[in-house]
Motif scaffolding. Structure first.
Motif, PDB file in Angstrom:
ATOM      1  N   GLU A 698       0.837  -1.199   0.000  1.00 28.97           N
ATOM      2  CA  GLU A 698       0.000   0.000   0.000  1.00 28.97           C
ATOM      3  C   GLU A 698       0.878   1.257   0.000  1.00 28.97           C
ATOM      4  OE1 GLU A 698      -3.402   0.016   2.660  1.00 28.97           O
ATOM      5  OE2 GLU A 698      -3.179  -2.151   2.912  1.00 28.97           O
ATOM      6  N   GLY A 699       1.961   1.214   0.784  1.00 27.58           N
ATOM      7  CA  GLY A 699       2.912   2.322   0.757  1.00 27.58           C
ATOM      8  C   GLY A 699       3.563   2.461  -0.604  1.00 27.58           C
ATOM      9  N   GLU A 700       3.832   1.328  -1.254  1.00 30.15           N
ATOM     10  CA  GLU A 700       4.405   1.349  -2.602  1.00 30.15           C
ATOM     11  C   GLU A 700       3.444   2.030  -3.575  1.00 30.15           C
ATOM     12  OE1 GLU A 700       5.932  -1.815  -6.055  1.00 30.15           O
ATOM     13  OE2 GLU A 700       5.263  -2.537  -4.090  1.00 30.15           O
ATOM     14  N   ALA A 701       2.157   1.723  -3.455  1.00 25.75           N
ATOM     15  CA  ALA A 701       1.154   2.320  -4.343  1.00 25.75           C
ATOM     16  C   ALA A 701       1.097   3.840  -4.139  1.00 25.75           C
ATOM     17  CB  ALA A 701      -0.209   1.691  -4.079  1.00 25.75           C
ATOM     18  N   ARG A 702       1.122   4.282  -2.869  1.00 25.85           N
ATOM     19  CA  ARG A 702       1.092   5.734  -2.617  1.00 25.85           C
ATOM     20  C   ARG A 702       2.340   6.417  -3.179  1.00 25.85           C
ATOM     21  NH1 ARG A 702      -0.677   3.700   2.402  1.00 25.85           N
ATOM     22  NH2 ARG A 702       1.373   4.110   3.352  1.00 25.85           N
ATOM     23  N   ALA A 703       3.501   5.759  -3.021  1.00 23.51           N
ATOM     24  CA  ALA A 703       4.746   6.334  -3.535  1.00 23.51           C
ATOM     25  C   ALA A 703       4.725   6.399  -5.057  1.00 23.51           C
ATOM     26  CB  ALA A 703       5.934   5.514  -3.053  1.00 23.51           C
ATOM     27  N   LEU A 704       4.135   5.374  -5.702  1.00 22.99           N
ATOM     28  CA  LEU A 704       4.041   5.392  -7.162  1.00 22.99           C
ATOM     29  C   LEU A 704       3.157   6.544  -7.644  1.00 22.99           C
ATOM     30  CD1 LEU A 704       3.763   1.562  -7.846  1.00 22.99           C
ATOM     31  CD2 LEU A 704       5.490   3.079  -8.832  1.00 22.99           C
ATOM     32  N   THR A 705       2.071   6.821  -6.915  1.00 25.44           N
ATOM     33  CA  THR A 705       1.223   7.961  -7.269  1.00 25.44           C
ATOM     34  C   THR A 705       2.018   9.258  -7.171  1.00 25.44           C
ATOM     35  OG1 THR A 705      -0.780   6.845  -6.504  1.00 25.44           O
ATOM     36  CG2 THR A 705      -0.877   9.233  -6.707  1.00 25.44           C
ATOM     37  N   ASN A 706       2.744   9.425  -6.068  1.00 25.56           N
ATOM     38  CA  ASN A 706       3.540  10.637  -5.884  1.00 25.56           C
ATOM     39  C   ASN A 706       4.623  10.763  -6.948  1.00 25.56           C
ATOM     40  OD1 ASN A 706       2.028  11.152  -3.602  1.00 25.56           O
ATOM     41  ND2 ASN A 706       3.556  10.353  -2.167  1.00 25.56           N
ATOM     42  N   LEU A 707       5.249   9.644  -7.268  1.00 28.13           N
ATOM     43  CA  LEU A 707       6.309   9.656  -8.275  1.00 28.13           C
ATOM     44  C   LEU A 707       5.728   9.966  -9.654  1.00 28.13           C
ATOM     45  CD1 LEU A 707       9.344   9.233  -8.453  1.00 28.13           C
ATOM     46  CD2 LEU A 707       8.932   6.791  -8.818  1.00 28.13           C
ATOM     47  N   GLY A 708       4.551   9.422  -9.947  1.00 26.78           N
ATOM     48  CA  GLY A 708       3.902   9.727 -11.223  1.00 26.78           C
ATOM     49  C   GLY A 708       3.572  11.205 -11.330  1.00 26.78           C
ATOM     50  N   LEU A 728      -2.496   2.394  -9.548  1.00 27.89           N
ATOM     51  CA  LEU A 728      -3.927   2.097  -9.588  1.00 27.89           C
ATOM     52  C   LEU A 728      -4.177   0.609  -9.386  1.00 27.89           C
ATOM     53  CD1 LEU A 728      -6.758   3.236 -10.022  1.00 27.89           C
ATOM     54  CD2 LEU A 728      -6.434   2.927 -12.494  1.00 27.89           C
ATOM     55  N   ARG A 729      -3.355  -0.223 -10.032  1.00 31.74           N
ATOM     56  CA  ARG A 729      -3.510  -1.676  -9.880  1.00 31.74           C
ATOM     57  C   ARG A 729      -3.289  -2.105  -8.427  1.00 31.74           C
ATOM     58  NH1 ARG A 729      -0.907  -1.815 -14.930  1.00 31.74           N
ATOM     59  NH2 ARG A 729       1.133  -2.165 -13.951  1.00 31.74           N
ATOM     60  N   LEU A 730      -2.222  -1.570  -7.819  1.00 32.66           N
ATOM     61  CA  LEU A 730      -1.925  -1.951  -6.438  1.00 32.66           C
ATOM     62  C   LEU A 730      -3.032  -1.503  -5.485  1.00 32.66           C
ATOM     63  CD1 LEU A 730       1.914  -1.225  -6.183  1.00 32.66           C
ATOM     64  CD2 LEU A 730       0.786  -3.433  -5.789  1.00 32.66           C
ATOM     65  N   HIS A 731      -3.517  -0.284  -5.668  1.00 32.80           N
ATOM     66  CA  HIS A 731      -4.592   0.205  -4.798  1.00 32.80           C
ATOM     67  C   HIS A 731      -5.843  -0.668  -4.941  1.00 32.80           C
ATOM     68  CE1 HIS A 731      -2.776   3.689  -3.008  1.00 32.80           C
ATOM     69  NE2 HIS A 731      -2.521   4.283  -4.176  1.00 32.80           N
ATOM     70  N   ARG A 732      -6.164  -1.069  -6.162  1.00 30.92           N
ATOM     71  CA  ARG A 732      -7.357  -1.899  -6.373  1.00 30.92           C
ATOM     72  C   ARG A 732      -7.149  -3.293  -5.793  1.00 30.92           C
ATOM     73  NH1 ARG A 732      -8.935   0.369 -12.477  1.00 30.92           N
ATOM     74  NH2 ARG A 732     -10.359   2.008 -11.696  1.00 30.92           N
ATOM     75  N   ASP A 733      -5.920  -3.811  -5.913  1.00 30.68           N
ATOM     76  CA  ASP A 733      -5.631  -5.135  -5.344  1.00 30.68           C
ATOM     77  C   ASP A 733      -5.839  -5.146  -3.838  1.00 30.68           C
ATOM     78  OD1 ASP A 733      -4.998  -6.109  -7.812  1.00 30.68           O
ATOM     79  OD2 ASP A 733      -2.817  -6.002  -7.546  1.00 30.68           O
ATOM     80  N   HIS A 734      -5.623  -3.992  -3.186  1.00 33.02           N
ATOM     81  CA  HIS A 734      -5.722  -3.926  -1.728  1.00 33.02           C
ATOM     82  C   HIS A 734      -6.982  -3.185  -1.276  1.00 33.02           C
ATOM     83  CE1 HIS A 734      -1.450  -4.924  -2.271  1.00 33.02           C
ATOM     84  NE2 HIS A 734      -1.553  -5.494  -1.085  1.00 33.02           N
ATOM     85  N   SER A 735      -7.913  -2.985  -2.226  1.00 28.99           N
ATOM     86  CA  SER A 735      -9.205  -2.355  -1.925  1.00 28.99           C
ATOM     87  C   SER A 735      -9.038  -1.012  -1.208  1.00 28.99           C
ATOM     88  CB  SER A 735     -10.076  -3.303  -1.061  1.00 28.99           C
ATOM     89  OG  SER A 735     -10.274  -4.526  -1.728  1.00 28.99           O
ATOM     90  N   GLU A 740      -7.029   4.673  -4.640  1.00 28.38           N
ATOM     91  CA  GLU A 740      -7.502   4.499  -6.017  1.00 28.38           C
ATOM     92  C   GLU A 740      -7.997   5.830  -6.579  1.00 28.38           C
ATOM     93  OE1 GLU A 740     -11.098   2.143  -8.431  1.00 28.38           O
ATOM     94  OE2 GLU A 740     -10.825   1.827  -6.263  1.00 28.38           O
ATOM     95  N   ALA A 741      -8.760   6.586  -5.767  1.00 28.29           N
ATOM     96  CA  ALA A 741      -9.290   7.875  -6.217  1.00 28.29           C
ATOM     97  C   ALA A 741      -8.152   8.829  -6.566  1.00 28.29           C
ATOM     98  CB  ALA A 741     -10.182   8.476  -5.132  1.00 28.29           C
ATOM     99  N   ARG A 742      -7.125   8.835  -5.734  1.00 29.44           N
ATOM    100  CA  ARG A 742      -6.009   9.768  -5.972  1.00 29.44           C
ATOM    101  C   ARG A 742      -5.252   9.400  -7.251  1.00 29.44           C
ATOM    102  NH1 ARG A 742      -0.730  10.250  -3.513  1.00 29.44           N
ATOM    103  NH2 ARG A 742      -0.051  12.412  -3.699  1.00 29.44           N
ATOM    104  N   ALA A 743      -5.021   8.114  -7.471  1.00 31.21           N
ATOM    105  CA  ALA A 743      -4.339   7.678  -8.691  1.00 31.21           C
ATOM    106  C   ALA A 743      -5.178   8.013  -9.925  1.00 31.21           C
ATOM    107  CB  ALA A 743      -4.050   6.179  -8.621  1.00 31.21           C
ATOM    108  N   LEU A 744      -6.492   7.792  -9.832  1.00 34.60           N
ATOM    109  CA  LEU A 744      -7.384   8.112 -10.952  1.00 34.60           C
ATOM    110  C   LEU A 744      -7.331   9.602 -11.288  1.00 34.60           C
ATOM    111  CD1 LEU A 744     -10.458   5.925  -9.936  1.00 34.60           C
ATOM    112  CD2 LEU A 744      -9.195   5.715 -12.093  1.00 34.60           C
ATOM    113  N   SER A 745      -7.322  10.440 -10.255  1.00 35.78           N
ATOM    114  CA  SER A 745      -7.294  11.888 -10.478  1.00 35.78           C
ATOM    115  C   SER A 745      -6.022  12.301 -11.221  1.00 35.78           C
ATOM    116  CB  SER A 745      -7.390  12.611  -9.128  1.00 35.78           C
ATOM    117  OG  SER A 745      -7.374  14.006  -9.319  1.00 35.78           O
ATOM    118  N   HIS A 746      -4.885  11.779 -10.796  1.00 33.71           N
ATOM    119  CA  HIS A 746      -3.631  12.133 -11.457  1.00 33.71           C
ATOM    120  C   HIS A 746      -3.570  11.571 -12.880  1.00 33.71           C
ATOM    121  CE1 HIS A 746      -1.407  14.248  -8.317  1.00 33.71           C
ATOM    122  NE2 HIS A 746      -1.961  13.413  -7.439  1.00 33.71           N
ATOM    123  N   LEU A 747      -4.122  10.381 -13.071  1.00 33.43           N
ATOM    124  CA  LEU A 747      -4.167   9.820 -14.436  1.00 33.43           C
ATOM    125  C   LEU A 747      -5.004  10.703 -15.350  1.00 33.43           C
ATOM    126  CD1 LEU A 747      -4.498   5.930 -14.203  1.00 33.43           C
ATOM    127  CD2 LEU A 747      -2.943   7.206 -15.686  1.00 33.43           C
ATOM    128  N   GLY A 748      -6.066  11.247 -14.796  1.00 34.23           N
ATOM    129  CA  GLY A 748      -6.903  12.146 -15.597  1.00 34.23           C
ATOM    130  C   GLY A 748      -6.127  13.360 -16.068  1.00 34.23           C
TER     131      GLY A 748
END
Length: 959
Positions: A698-708, A728-735, A740-748
């Motif tokens: 989960e920490g990896e997913a947050r760091a990937l969002t920040n890095l992106g 996004l994949r990691l966040h969804r894997d861990h519900s 997930e919302a934050r990754a989606l926003s940055h992807l947008g």
């Protein structure tokens, strides 16, 4: 094209022989201060301090930036407005004047004086000095009286005085005194109490055959000295008068005994230090004639205190006919410092007192010493003093003597009690350090960059520079660049710079002598400072490292500052040069407190970062700070600690503290997003490493969002999208719905930049749904702001304004000024398309105020650029040009590639609207950046602009 700058007089400049109208006094002062720096960077904060002192206006930084902008226009008239300045580039946190040295009068003056000092031909020296003095057109900064007392101006005036005295001696010796008189008379009139100048004027008049003027000058000076200072003429003036009368020069009354000449030989190859020598001359000239002049030369180990004092003493030998006394007090050596009684015994013997007549006790010797030196013009050099107590008995009581004390201590009570004047000696200037290395090593083809790197590794300190030069010479088979690589590791550098086994030259040994004299608690703090992985620190850091209260830590830091083991900087910051830091790190390796001390430091930084972020970038959650917390103070802390926070995150990741490293990177996300994009990339890369080290998905997913997000801000859209899809994949894997919302926003946002508006809106609507399900108002406000911006690109500007207004209101309710300002900026863009230009401008001024209060550079630039577009619609194209230029500079400083392309396109449109040249070139530069980043919107905008400019050109319009 040639550019010439004058500082020696009113600040003026010429371009190809034609004088440039520089504008107001403040702008001329900025140019003059840059010119005095000799090509080195002058920090914006130093410019502000020079112009306004302790009470700068809130707009000071912007005023400096405006002055620089106008100077760039004047100095680079052929430069397109969008292009980077070559004459006054922005470097680090300041500006530099980059024009040839011989085009700045102060540099040419110093070069000519230096050349005169090297030649042995008197005629050549006279010509060089005459040319140098001829460059002066008045007092430096004559048109800005507020800078009259600036340290650089005072030092420069002393340099001129020294050059004039040398020139006078040379011209008199050549029998050309008449040619010298106009210059010498003018200077002497302004310095009636300067005996050396008046004595030379007497001699010059006599040599030119004007004996009546010579007698009149002597009589006038004698009366002025009597009336103003209640003293008689000194040896120089008396000697000049005796020569005039044709009599032998009278000896000093107490000269029956020997004349000691104890100064050691000067350091071979001594160079630089012109400003410091001028300051010493000025301190001597401005002394109280009724008291003993005491000058303290203080500085860190290896900075060249002894070399400077001895060199200065040799220069002034003629002014001390009573001789020179010298002693190395051994205050910072392995053995015990010399006792004052022993020193006095040696001095008395040198002054001709028989051994049997020397008193036994300290008090008796001190009294006899004061008697012996009374009325003698003596120079007394007390070198390497450990403390004031060692020096105090060695001070004479006669105003005819001058004492120079060198020490690693600041000798505070010598200044406060005994009226000493202190010169804090700093490392050599970069250019002087490189010249010294070249002199010692010799020219090596292609070694310029390695020579500069070696100088930096030695912290520009003369002792390490000489030891390093000997190391280079002793290894002729090793390329200089290779040796510099070996010295890259700080700890290995200390081992290599061992002085060939000579304890007085080994850098580590010399540094150790400073620490051996410290109280235990201060020595402990110095060791533990080696635990800090950053570049500077404040009292709170020292308190955390030592587990002491701030008052105690502050007092211990004061001890280290006085010992010149720590430098005190502005705003409560402290630091050490690289070799001292290496030594502290070395000591910390074996300290049993090391681990506990680092954990306290890490906890301090993490707690402080959370407190600061809660105040500066509130998100609506319960904050840990008190309501009275000052946002300006918190922001200042973040700005000051930014490099340390980046270093600390990396260090924690690599030293078994991954949890704290992850937390630190996450907490500081919005601060780094605000305009520190390159540091953000480093920070979040380490956050990602830390998460993977401990297997925290989960920490990896947050760091990937920040890095992106960091990649996106730097215009690297492909890696940004890749990191965000992983996240996004990691966040969804861990519900993790919030993640997930934050990754989606940055992807947008990324998809919008890549030109896929439908995908962008899809991601943003999903993110909005997630945030609303979670009841996350801050996330909802962020997505509404981004969604409104993208909606505007579909042509639905009314819908965009509705979404942006909703986001703005949420941010306002949460107290998030940065978010509110972002929404206002984007709302202004929507209003522009709706034809509501006046309302758009009002929103942008409000946004600018917020961004500037917060120090949010990225937001400030975005608001400026948008305001530039609004001004074009309002028919104010000239104002729009300036706004886009200002935005462009900030975007380039922060590395924001989309902003750079956007501002270049906006600048081109403003230039075209104003009928100015340069629009096609600006569009082409924008196109190149947008093509590199893959930004289809700015590519299309640039291509359309180029086509319009071409059409204008074919119709005979300017383009």
């Amino acid at each position: 094209m040639s550019l010439r700058v004058q500082v020696l007089g009113p600040v003026r400049a010429w371009h190809d022989g034609r004088e440039i109208e520089l504008g107001p006094a403040g702008r001329r002062a900025v140019l003059g201060l840059l010119a005095l720096a000799g090509g080195r960077v002058v920090r914006r904060a130093d410019l502000v301090d020079a112009l306004w002192g302790e009470n700068p206006p809130p707009s000071a930084a912007n005023v400096i930036q405006t002055h620089v902008k106008h100077l760039r226009r004047l100095f680079d008239p052929g430069r397109h407005r969008y292009a980077r300045s070559t004459s006054i580039p922005f470097v680090g946190d300041g500006y530099a004047l980059r024009i040839p040295d011989d085009e700045v009068d102060v540099d040419r003056f110093r070069a000519l004086v230096s050349a005169a000092g090297r030649t042995t031909v008197a005629e050549e020296a006279a010509g060089l000095l005459g040319t140098a003095l001829g460059l002066w057109q008045g007092r430096p900064f004559a048109d800005h009286p507020g800078l009259a007392g600036h340290a650089k101006v005072v030092a420069l005036l002393s340099e001129r005085r020294n050059a004039l005295l040398t020139h006078a001696e040379t011209m008199i010796g050549l029998g050309r005194a008449a040619d010298l008189l106009p210059l010498l008379v003018e200077h002497a009139a302004g310095h009636p109490l300067d005996e050396a100048v008046q004595a030379l004027l007497v001699r010059a008049y006599a040599a030119a055959g004007s004996r009546a003027d010579a007698f009149a000058t002597y009589d006038t000076t004698r009366r002025v000295l009597r009336d103003e200072l209640a003293i008689g003429p000194g040896a120089e003036l008396v000697g000049a008068h005796a020569e005039l009368l044709g009599e032998p020069v009278p000896a000093v009354s107490r000269q029956a005994g020997p004349v000691p000449a104890q100064l050691p030989a000067g350091t071979p190859g001594f160079l630089g230090r012109a400003s410091e020598l001028a300051v010493l001359d000025g301190l001597l000239a401005g002394r109280d004639p009724a008291a003993t002049a005491v000058i303290a030369v203080c500085g860190t180990a290896g900075v060249g205190k002894t070399a400077l004092a001895v060199h200065w003493g040799h220069r002034l030998r003629a002014r001390f006919p009573g001789g020179q006394l010298y002693v190395d007090l051994r205050g910072y050596e392995a053995g015990k410092p010399l006792a004052a009684a022993d020193v006095l015994g040696g001095f008395l013997q040198a002054l001709g007192v028989a051994g049997s007549a020397i008193p036994a006790g300290l008090d008796g010797r001190a009294a006899r010493y004061r008697t012996e030196v009374a009325d003698r013009r003596l120079l007394i050099v007390l070198d390497n003093a450990a403390a004031v107590e060692q020096v105090r008995p060695l001070l004479p009581g006669s105003p005819s003597c001058v004492v120079v004390v060198t020490s690693r201590d600041s000798l505070a009570s010598l200044v406060s009690v005994h009226g000493a004047r202190r010169l804090d000696l700093r490392p050599l200037r970069r250019g002087d350090a490189i010249v010294l290395l070249r002199e010692l090593i010799g020219d090596r083809p292609g070694s310029e960059s390695a020579m500069a790197a070696l100088a930096e590794q030695c912290a520009f300190l003369p002792l390490p520079l000489r030891v390093a030069a000997e190391l280079v010479v002793s290894r002729p088979e090793t390329a200089l660049a290779e040796l510099v690589g070996e010295l890259g590791d700080r700890q290995r550098r200390l081992r290599l710079l061992d002085g060939g086994g000579d304890g007085r030259a080994a850098v580590r040994e010399v540094l150790s002598w400073s620490c051996k004299h410290l109280p235990d608690e201060a020595a402990r703090l110095f060791r533990l400072l080696g635990v800090h992985p950053g570049r500077d620190f404040d009292v709170a850091c020292a308190a955390a490292l030592t587990d002491r209260d701030p008052d105690t830590a502050g007092r211990l830091l004061d001890v280290l500052v006085r010992a010149h083991l720590v430098d005190r900087g502005p705003a409560g910051r402290h630091g050490m040069h690289d070799l001292l830091r290496a030594y502290a790190v070395d000591l910390a390796q074996d300290d049993p407190e090391r681990t506990a001390s680092f954990d306290r430091l890490l906890d301090h930084y993490l707690t402080s970062a959370i407190e600061a972020m809660d105040v500066v970038y509130p998100t609506g959650r319960v904050a840990v700070t008190t309501p009275a917390a000052d946002p300006a103070r918190m922001r200042a802390w973040l700005d000051a600690e930014r490099p340390n926070l980046t270093d600390l995150c990396a260090f924690a990741t690599g030293h078994d503290r991954p949890g704290q490293a992850m937390r630190l990177a996450e907490v500081l996300y919005r601060y780094f997003e605000a305009g520190h994009h390159r540091e953000a990339l480093v920070m979040h890369t380490n956050g990602l490493r830390a998460a993977r080290l401990v297997g925290d998905h989960e920490g990896e997913a947050r760091a990937l969002t920040n890095l992106g997000a960091a990649h996106r801000l730097l215009g690297r859209y492909s890696p940004a999208a890749a990191r965000l899809r992983q996240s996004l994949r990691l966040h969804r894997d861990h519900s993790d719905r919030a993640g997930e919302a934050r990754a989606l926003s940055h992807l947008g946002i990324v998809e919008d930049r890549l030109g896929d508006v439908d995908a962008s809106i899809g991601y943003l609507q999903q993110a909005l749904g997630r945030y609303r399900e979670l009841g996350d108002r801050h996330g909802t406000a962020s997505v509404l702001t981004n969604l409104g911006t993208v909606q505007g690109q579909t042509g639905d500007h009314a819908g965009a304004a509705e979404a942006l207004n909703a986001g703005r209101e949420l941010f306002r309710a949460l107290g998030d000024r940065a978010g509110e300002a972002t929404a206002l900026t984007n709302l202004a863009d929507a209003y522009t398309h709706l034809g509501r230009h006046t309302a758009a401008a009002a929103h942008l001024h409000q946004a600018l105020a917020h961004f500037r209060d917060l120090g949010h550079r990225y937001g400030e630039a975005a608001a400026l650029s948008t305001l530039g577009q609004v001004h074009v619609h309002l028919g104010r194209a000239e104002e729009a040009i300036g706004l886009h230029e200002e935005a462009l500079e900030i975007f380039r400083e922060t590395g924001h590639r989309y902003g750079e392309a956007n501002s270049l396109n906006g600048l081109a449109e403003a230039l075209r609207a104003a009928g100015r040249p340069g629009a096609p070139a600006a569009h082409r530069e924008a196109l190149a950046i947008a093509t590199e980043t893959g930004d289809l919107d700015e590519q299309s905008r640039a291509t359309a602009g180029i086509a319009s400019s071409d059409e204008d050109a074919s119709n005979g319009l300017r383009g």
